[in-house]
Each structure stands twice: as structure tokens, then as C-alpha cells.
Scaffold this active site. Structure first.
Site, PDB file in Angstrom:
ATOM      1  N   ASN A 160      -9.294   3.731 123.967  1.00 28.98           N
ATOM      2  CA  ASN A 160      -8.993   2.841 125.087  1.00 28.98           C
ATOM      3  C   ASN A 160      -9.887   1.615 125.188  1.00 28.98           C
ATOM      4  O   ASN A 160      -9.429   0.546 125.565  1.00 28.98           O
ATOM      5  CB  ASN A 160      -9.093   3.624 126.397  1.00 28.98           C
ATOM      6  CG  ASN A 160      -8.752   2.781 127.595  1.00 28.98           C
ATOM      7  OD1 ASN A 160      -7.593   2.464 127.832  1.00 28.98           O
ATOM      8  ND2 ASN A 160      -9.769   2.393 128.365  1.00 28.98           N
ATOM      9  N   ASP A 198      -3.466   0.297 132.890  1.00 28.66           N
ATOM     10  CA  ASP A 198      -3.896  -0.152 131.562  1.00 28.66           C
ATOM     11  C   ASP A 198      -5.422  -0.181 131.497  1.00 28.66           C
ATOM     12  O   ASP A 198      -6.030   0.316 130.560  1.00 28.66           O
ATOM     13  CB  ASP A 198      -3.305  -1.540 131.286  1.00 28.66           C
ATOM     14  CG  ASP A 198      -3.601  -2.055 129.880  1.00 28.66           C
ATOM     15  OD1 ASP A 198      -4.262  -1.349 129.104  1.00 28.66           O
ATOM     16  OD2 ASP A 198      -3.154  -3.165 129.559  1.00 28.66           O
ATOM     17  N   ASP A 239      -8.568  10.664 123.819  1.00 28.96           N
ATOM     18  CA  ASP A 239      -9.062  10.483 125.174  1.00 28.96           C
ATOM     19  C   ASP A 239      -8.206   9.500 125.967  1.00 28.96           C
ATOM     20  O   ASP A 239      -7.712   8.508 125.425  1.00 28.96           O
ATOM     21  CB  ASP A 239     -10.507   9.957 125.090  1.00 28.96           C
ATOM     22  CG  ASP A 239     -11.174   9.820 126.429  1.00 28.96           C
ATOM     23  OD1 ASP A 239     -11.292  10.844 127.134  1.00 28.96           O
ATOM     24  OD2 ASP A 239     -11.588   8.697 126.781  1.00 28.96           O
ATOM     25  N   HIS A 273      -3.875   5.496 129.878  1.00 29.49           N
ATOM     26  CA  HIS A 273      -4.302   4.102 129.956  1.00 29.49           C
ATOM     27  C   HIS A 273      -3.918   3.298 128.711  1.00 29.49           C
ATOM     28  O   HIS A 273      -4.230   2.108 128.633  1.00 29.49           O
ATOM     29  CB  HIS A 273      -5.822   4.030 130.125  1.00 29.49           C
ATOM     30  CG  HIS A 273      -6.332   4.851 131.262  1.00 29.49           C
ATOM     31  ND1 HIS A 273      -6.290   4.415 132.565  1.00 29.49           N
ATOM     32  CD2 HIS A 273      -6.880   6.094 131.293  1.00 29.49           C
ATOM     33  CE1 HIS A 273      -6.797   5.359 133.350  1.00 29.49           C
ATOM     34  NE2 HIS A 273      -7.162   6.376 132.605  1.00 29.49           N
ATOM     35  N   GLU A 278      -5.331  13.898 126.021  1.00 30.12           N
ATOM     36  CA  GLU A 278      -5.706  14.006 127.426  1.00 30.12           C
ATOM     37  C   GLU A 278      -4.838  13.012 128.205  1.00 30.12           C
ATOM     38  O   GLU A 278      -5.145  11.834 128.286  1.00 30.12           O
ATOM     39  CB  GLU A 278      -7.186  13.680 127.633  1.00 30.12           C
ATOM     40  CG  GLU A 278      -7.603  13.845 129.088  1.00 30.12           C
ATOM     41  CD  GLU A 278      -8.695  12.879 129.526  1.00 30.12           C
ATOM     42  OE1 GLU A 278      -9.427  13.223 130.454  1.00 30.12           O
ATOM     43  OE2 GLU A 278      -8.799  11.778 128.952  1.00 30.12           O
TER      44      GLU A 278
END
Length: 491
Positions: free
Chosen positions: A101, A196, A233, A237, A263
């Protein structure tokens, strides 16, 4: 084989984890663990203080003198690679934690155009666009282009949380005007209007050069480490279009049997299932709703209807793609998603995920080894002790030896539930009975093939022998749960 994962870390682990894990591999193998989820191995912006999620350089696994040293919190690259080999030699698959991310700890400031977004509704613009500077350029000077010469700049990021304007540092959520869009990506969670942005320099996956670099990197990572799969992870997002493309690349061109565990943190199974469907079932997902059921049940005690413990879970919705857990590093005490399952209920919760037919369980490090740590909360220093779940090794042995075959449920009482695993031609079955209140009992019909058969409690909670009658029926009893533990504050 009854697969079971161990999350071999927690948020407050002291470090040097790769060597510790290597030394414990045989113990884990003997308990029946078949896979391990290890924390992110990349160099962090906080150096040896970083837990792995403040990722700085994806190519530095503890090899380069960056951010204050060569090793990460968990050790060096050589120690990491050795830990993987030791696990795999013992027959334990290794799942590497990957942070897609964001990036943190940029090397150089750049002048950028940004507008500030409302933190509670990221689609709402607070100000007109302004010019500012931010640490959005990552050159990795110590690595000097080894493995990759890619330089990350502001065009590789969609947002940032710290800027400098007229010599003053400002914090907030700032949308970067990067040449690809002045709006956030649309194919993400709609939480807070648009989720986001999470933290740090938010990666822009609408930039094709970023996508190309991430494919080059994951190819390098697989070739370098030889891991068996990935835990990804913070997926709510990240662009789902990118994830589809990137995971398909891994599966189709790099490693067909690569296990992908995501996740996607939602408390509603329907939302996780929607994401899973959109990913074309390429990704398994953690069962956060089941964790919250455990959390609620542990708080409510005997007033919780135990017959409803699986209701609304992802295990119930899409069991093949569900990974069940009791606790993790985000839910442990003093962490962001704190929802710690009370200790008295953990044996019940672990029995449910370890001994159910369709669950793929993940055990949390402190529940097997114990943990103690100190952190600040509301200006007060709090000391937390997470005791071992003493019965957990025996429950793991039950899964290893007896939890096989079709499951027949006796979920017919709010305080006492049971199920039978009927076994297979090669493996025996078992009877599981649980209570969240007082002593409980169940009449279980095991069929005439088990008539006049004697059963004992493998967990040694009860001493009596149970003998079925000529039809295969018997009454099985269970003790009440032990009293819960409390928080302990340091003086």
C-alpha cells in the site's frame, strides 16, 4: 493433512526473530504446524525499530546499511533466508508478509501539487490545490541500483500525510496531483468515502511503471527467498484491478501453487465475500467477523448464545477461502484494532477453529509462547501480560491426530455445543464438547459401528470413561470454563 498456520510474531516482539524461529521449527513441526506467517522482512523507515509495516526498501532484506544499520528488527538477509530453508526442510510452508500500500522514509523532497482531503470523507476537498514539498523521492543511495535501478518519485504516489509549506510542516491527508489523476482510485473500499489512502506515501497503481516495477520485484523476491506464499497487508486500500493483474501474474507466470492470503479487514462476511468474488477466488481472506464473534462471546460470558458462534462468519460464507484466527498483532491489547479475546474464552475459540472440518486455522504467537510488553495509553504506562493458552499444544495434537472426517453438529443449546468428527479410513475421529457457562452434557449418537466403545478425554479435563451403548449412543460431559484473567497495570 490438517493444515495449520502460526503467525510467528506479535507487535511488541523484541526482535532477532529469524534466528529464534529457526530454533523453534522442530517444536512447531512436532505440534503439527504446516505453515508459518512471518512478518515483513524489508528495511523500514524506522530501521531496527520498525515492525516491517513502515516499509522503505523492498529490495533490502537486511543487506544494506540503510536507516541506521544493515539488519532489520528481525535480523539479516542471510538469517531470513536460512529461516525459510530450515522451515521448508521440516515441511513447513513459509508465507511472507508483503506491504503493497505505501512507502515511508523518502530520501529526498520534491515540489508537488496537492489538495487536502477531509479525513472523515476523503472525497471532500478542503482547500484549493497548493504547491508544497514532501519526501516523495526514494533513491536508495546505499543500495546503488543493485537488483533494481527504479527511482520512486511523486508520480508513483497518490497521497501523502506530511508536507512542508513555506517552511512549516503540515500534517493531514493530501491528494498528490501526479499526472494520473487528481482523485483517489475508485476500486478500493468506500469506507470514509474512499479508503485509497491509509498512511505514508500511498502507492499509485494507475502508473504503469509502478506496476511493471512491482512485477519485477515480486519475481526477484520469489527467486531470492523461495517462499511458498504471501500474506498481503491492507488490501481494502489497494486497487482491486491492480491486485487481480498482479496476483494473476504471480500465479500464471511465476509460481502456480503460490498461496495468497489477504488482509481485507471487514466485520461483515458479505463484504469480504464480494472482494473474494471480485478477485476470482485467487485470494484467501482472514475471517475478521469470526474473530469479532469470539471477542463478543468472551465479553458476554454465559449470556452469549454459543450456538450462534459461527453466524455471520466468513468461514460460514466461503469456507474454502477463509482463514480463521482468534487474535493477531492488530487486535492485541494497545493496538489500533484492539479487540482482545479474553483469556478464559481462548481455549473455546481455539477448539472451534482447530477442530472444525472446514477451518484453516492461524495460531497467534503469544497464545503459544506467551508475551509481556509495555506501552503508553492515554498518558499512562500500561504493562500487558498475555499468558500462554496452556491447553493449546494439546488442542493442536487433537487436530493432528483425531480431527478428521465429516462433521456433525450439535449446536442446540445456548451454553453448550458439541460436534463429532467421524474420522476417515486412515484417521480416527473425535467428539468435541464446549461450555461457556456451567457443566454441560450432550447425548451423542456415534452410530452402531461405535457401539460398546470406550472414549476418554484426550485433554484430561475429565477423568471418567464414556462408554457407548449397543446403538452407539452416549452422554458426554464438559467442565465449566476457567475464570478470566485481568489487565495488569504497571506502577
Amino acid at each position: 493433512m490438517n493444515g495449520v498456520i502460526i503467525q510467528y510474531f506479535h507487535w511488541y516482539h523484541s526482535g532477532e526473530l529469524w534466528n529464534e524461529f529457526s530454533e523453534n521449527v522442530q517444536y512447531l513441526k512436532d505440534l503439527g504446524f504446516t505453515a508459518v506467517w512471518l512478518p515483513p522482512a524489508m528495511k523500514c523507515s524506522l530501521g531496527k525499530e520498525g515492525r516491517g509495516y513502515d516499509v522503505y526498501d523492498l529490495y533490502d532484506l537486511g543487506e544494506f546499511d540503510q536507516k541506521g544499520g544493515i539488519a532489520t528488527k528481525y535480523g539479516t538477509k542471510d538469517e531470513y533466508l536460512n529461516a525459510i530453508k530450515v522451515a521448508q526442510k521440516a515441511g513447513i510452508s513459509v508465507y511472507a508478509d508483503i506491504v503493497l500500500n505505501h512507502r515511508m522514509g523518502g530520501d529526498e523532497e520534491e515540489e508537488i501539487t496537492i489538495h487536502e482531503a477531509n479525513s472523515e470523507n476523503r472525497n471532500e476537498i478542503i482547500d484549493d490545490p497548493i504547491q508544497a514539498t514532501a519526501y516523495t523521492k526514494f533513491t536508495f543511495p546505499a543500495r546503488q541500483g543493485k537488483y533494481s535501478g527504479f527511482i520512486w518519485n511523486y508520480m508513483c504516489f497518490s497521497g501523502i500525510d506530511i508536507i512542508n509549506k513555506d517552511g512549516e510542516e503540515r500534517k493531514g491527508i493530501f491528494k498528490i496531483h501526479n499526472g494520473y489523476s487528481t482523485e483517489w482510485a475508485k476500486d478500493v473500499s468506500y469506507q470514509l468515502g474512499n479508503y485509497d489512502y491509509l498512511m505514508g506515501a500511498d502507492v499509485e497503481y494507475r502508473n504503469p511503471e509502478v506496476v511493471k516495477e512491482m512485477k519485477n520485484w515480486i519475481k526477484w523476491y520469489l527467486e531470492t527467498t523461495g517462499v511458498d506464499g504471501f500474506r498481503l497487508d491492507a488490501l481494502k486500500h489497494i486497487s482491486s484491478d491492480f491486485l487481480q493483474d498482479w496476483i494473476s501474474y504471480i500465479k500464471n507466470e511465476l509460481k502456480a501453487d503460490c498461496y495468497i492470503l489477504g488482509e481485507f479487514w471487514k466485520d461483515e462476511a458479505e463484504k469480504i465475500a464480494f472482494f473474494s468474488d471480485h478477485m476470482n477466488d485467487l485470494v484467501s481472506c482472514f475471517d475478521a467477523p469470526l474473530h469479532y464473534n469470539f471477542f463478543t462471546a468472551s465479553k458476554e460470558g454465559k449470556y452469549y448464545d454459543l450456538s450462534q458462534i459461527l453466524k455471520g462468519s466468513f468461514l460460514e460464507k466461503k469456507p474454502v477461502f477463509s482463514v480463521s484466527f482468534v487474535e493477531n498483532h492488530d487486535t492485541q491489547q494497545l493496538q489500533a484494532l484492539e479487540s482482545s479475546v479474553q483469556n478464559w474464552f481462548k481455549p473455546i475459540a481455539y477448539a472451534i477453529i482447530l477442530l472444525s472440518e472446514e477451518a484453516y486455522p492461524c495460531v497467534f504467537y503469544p497464545d503459544l509462547f506467551g508475551a509481556e510488553y509495555t506501552d503508553m495509553k492515554d498518558g499512562e504506562e500500561i504493562n500487558i501480560v498475555i499468558p500462554k493458552v496452556e491447553i493449546l499444544p494439546k488442542l493442536l495434537k487433537v487436530r493432528q491426530y483425531f480431527a478428521y472426517g465429516e462433521q456433525v453438529n450439535y449446536f442446540d443449546h445456548p451454553n453448550c455445543i458439541a460436534w463429532v468428527r467421524r474420522g476417515t479410513p486412515d484417521n480416527p475421529g473425535c467428539v468435541v464438547i464446549l461450555s461457556n457457562s456451567e457443566d454441560g452434557y450432550k447425548e451423542i449418537d456415534l452410530g452402531t459401528q461405535h457401539s460398546n466403545t470406550i472414549y476418554i478425554d484426550f485433554l484430561e479435563q475429565r477423568k471418567e470413561q464414556v462408554k457407548t451403548d449397543e446403538t452407539g449412543k452416549a452422554v458426554f460431559c464438559v467442565n465449566p470454563p476457567r475464570s478470566p484473567f485481568g489487565l495488569k497495570k504497571s506502577r
